[in-house]
Write a protein that holds these residues in place. Structure first.
Motif, PDB file in Angstrom:
ATOM      1  N   ARG A 147       0.904  -1.228  -0.016  1.00 42.16           N
ATOM      2  CA  ARG A 147      -0.141  -0.069   0.034  1.00 42.16           C
ATOM      3  C   ARG A 147       0.698   1.167   0.091  1.00 42.16           C
ATOM      4  NH1 ARG A 147      -4.227   0.096   4.475  1.00 42.16           N
ATOM      5  NH2 ARG A 147      -4.981  -2.028   3.304  1.00 42.16           N
ATOM      6  N   ARG A 148       1.944   1.217   0.550  1.00 40.71           N
ATOM      7  CA  ARG A 148       2.896   2.536   0.881  1.00 40.71           C
ATOM      8  C   ARG A 148       3.474   2.564  -0.589  1.00 40.71           C
ATOM      9  NH1 ARG A 148       4.457   0.438   6.024  1.00 40.71           N
ATOM     10  NH2 ARG A 148       6.031  -0.542   5.294  1.00 40.71           N
ATOM     11  N   GLU A 149       4.073   1.468  -1.245  1.00 43.00           N
ATOM     12  CA  GLU A 149       4.646   1.605  -2.295  1.00 43.00           C
ATOM     13  C   GLU A 149       3.673   2.206  -3.651  1.00 43.00           C
ATOM     14  OE1 GLU A 149       5.845  -2.130  -3.300  1.00 43.00           O
ATOM     15  OE2 GLU A 149       7.785  -2.207  -2.135  1.00 43.00           O
ATOM     16  N   ALA A 200       4.051   5.530  -5.486  1.00 45.49           N
ATOM     17  CA  ALA A 200       3.755   5.857  -7.215  1.00 45.49           C
ATOM     18  C   ALA A 200       2.807   6.811  -7.510  1.00 45.49           C
ATOM     19  CB  ALA A 200       3.629   4.498  -7.605  1.00 45.49           C
ATOM     20  N   LEU A 201       1.603   6.878  -6.673  1.00 41.60           N
ATOM     21  CA  LEU A 201       0.657   7.629  -7.175  1.00 41.60           C
ATOM     22  C   LEU A 201       1.064   9.462  -6.701  1.00 41.60           C
ATOM     23  CD1 LEU A 201      -2.540   5.859  -5.844  1.00 41.60           C
ATOM     24  CD2 LEU A 201      -1.822   6.164  -8.243  1.00 41.60           C
ATOM     25  N   ALA A 202       1.737   9.436  -5.934  1.00 41.63           N
ATOM     26  CA  ALA A 202       2.468  10.894  -5.351  1.00 41.63           C
ATOM     27  C   ALA A 202       3.258  11.282  -6.537  1.00 41.63           C
ATOM     28  CB  ALA A 202       2.902  10.837  -4.105  1.00 41.63           C
ATOM     29  N   PHE A 203       3.949  10.323  -6.869  1.00 43.03           N
ATOM     30  CA  PHE A 203       5.019  10.805  -7.918  1.00 43.03           C
ATOM     31  C   PHE A 203       4.142  10.972  -9.417  1.00 43.03           C
ATOM     32  CE2 PHE A 203       8.250   9.192  -5.270  1.00 43.03           C
ATOM     33  CZ  PHE A 203       9.334  10.294  -5.374  1.00 43.03           C
ATOM     34  N   TRP A 213       1.688  14.368 -13.161  1.00 41.46           N
ATOM     35  CA  TRP A 213       1.296  14.086 -14.542  1.00 41.46           C
ATOM     36  C   TRP A 213      -0.053  13.903 -14.893  1.00 41.46           C
ATOM     37  CZ3 TRP A 213      -0.906  10.085 -17.174  1.00 41.46           C
ATOM     38  CH2 TRP A 213      -0.635  10.091 -18.370  1.00 41.46           C
ATOM     39  N   PHE A 214      -0.838  13.406 -13.824  1.00 40.48           N
ATOM     40  CA  PHE A 214      -2.188  13.276 -13.990  1.00 40.48           C
ATOM     41  C   PHE A 214      -2.991  14.639 -14.185  1.00 40.48           C
ATOM     42  CE2 PHE A 214      -1.586   8.658 -12.585  1.00 40.48           C
ATOM     43  CZ  PHE A 214      -2.216   8.221 -13.547  1.00 40.48           C
TER      44      PHE A 214
END
Length: 322
Positions: free
Chosen positions: A33-35, A39-42, A46-47
């Motif tokens: 979940r942390r990974e 990934a979503l934070a990075f 872009w999104f």
């Protein structure tokens, strides 16, 4: 003799299944979940850019293409009127014709020139990285305003082209002011920006095994036969890649024609490109609905040509696995 009784083979005891550790499973879930959150934070910037800068305006322009919108007042729904209007617009037809001539003449010439120069550099020229960098510069500078201004001066009445022709007693004209030659100067400018496809061609040539040419030489094949039987077939995926990229870029050309023509497609609309007419209708005439419709027609044209190229590629593009 007494028969020896062999006892039946005993089955080996099966090991007991190892029960998963609940704490270990919980830690694994937390780690995944942390990974995922990292990934979503990075990916979040872009999104956000995709939605706010690309997808949002794209959908907005699609909606505006069915409206009468002047950028200043309210928009009014007109349905397909903007699309049907194009058939009765002579400047739209002229812009589409100019762009088609520009694309289908300049792109093949550009790729041919880039491939020819890549073949020369692939023969082991000393100082190859320097030449490769020099020849790549036109691709970086060709779409700039400064080069377009320079191009207008070079092909002007007192430009370098006429100075060169003067050595042979030829009286030149203002090439950018003549309706018969103005579009040709832009085609030459696009051919001059050959650096990007040339570097890609050169990389593709370096991937062809030299053993193929050695075998062909033993069989008596000359350089011309080797080119058409080995180099060209093995290079078709690179040619296809460059063709798609340059077609898309050529259809979107704007800066060169805008600067060379003075922003109005002169002389006599001979340099009126499709993108220039979209800009003129949208930001000069304030017909943003009509400009949006033309922009979407351009998207459909590029998408259709790209799809046709992909469909036809199976007849002339050869890969190593075939």
């Amino acid at each position: 003799m007494t028969a020896v009784q062999v006892p039946p083979k005993q089955a080996l005891p099966q090991p007991l299944p190892v029960l998963p550790d609940p704490e270990h499973m919980r830690q694994s879930r937390l780690k995944r979940r942390r990974e995922a959150l990292t990934a979503l934070a990075f990916l979040a910037p872009w999104f956000v850019g995709l939605i706010a800068i690309t997808a949002g305006p794209l959908l907005a322009s699609l909606y505006l293409s069915f409206t009468d919108y002047s950028l200043l007042g309210d928009h009014e729904w007109v349905g397909l009127d903007n699309y049907t209007r194009m058939f009765d617009d002579p400047r739209f037809v002229k812009a589409l014709t100019n762009t088609a001539i520009y694309v289908f003449v300049s792109v093949p010439l550009q790729l041919t020139f880039a491939l020819a120069l890549a073949l020369i550099l692939d023969r082991g020229v000393r100082g190859l990285p320097i030449y490769r960098s020099i020849y790549y510069l036109p691709s970086l500078l060709g779409s700039s305003v400064a080069i377009a201004i320079l191009w207008r001066k070079v092909f002007g009445a007192d430009g370098l082209v006429n100075d060169f022709l003067g050595f042979f007693g030829i009286q030149g004209t203002s090439w950018v002011s003549n309706p018969d030659t103005a579009l040709g100067t832009l085609i030459v400018l696009n051919v001059w920006t050959f650096g990007s496809p040339m570097v890609i061609f050169l990389a593709g040539l370096r991937q062809i095994p030299g053993s193929y040419y050695e075998a062909a030489s033993i069989d008596g094949a000359g350089r011309v036969r080797q080119f058409f039987s080995i180099t060209l077939p093995l290079l078709t995926p690179i040619i296809f890649f460059n063709l798609i990229l340059q077609l898309i870029n050529a259809f979107q050309s704007f800066t060169q024609a805008y600067v060379v023509s003075g922003g109005n497609g002169s002389p006599a609309d001979s340099t009126l490109f499709y993108t220039m007419y979209v800009y003129e209708r949208g930001f000069n005439a304030w017909q943003m609905g009509y400009a949006s419709a033309m922009a979407w027609v351009l998207v459909l044209i590029i998408a259709s040509l790209t799809a046709v190229n992909f469909l036809m590629s199976k007849y002339w593009v050869f890969y190593n696995d075939k």
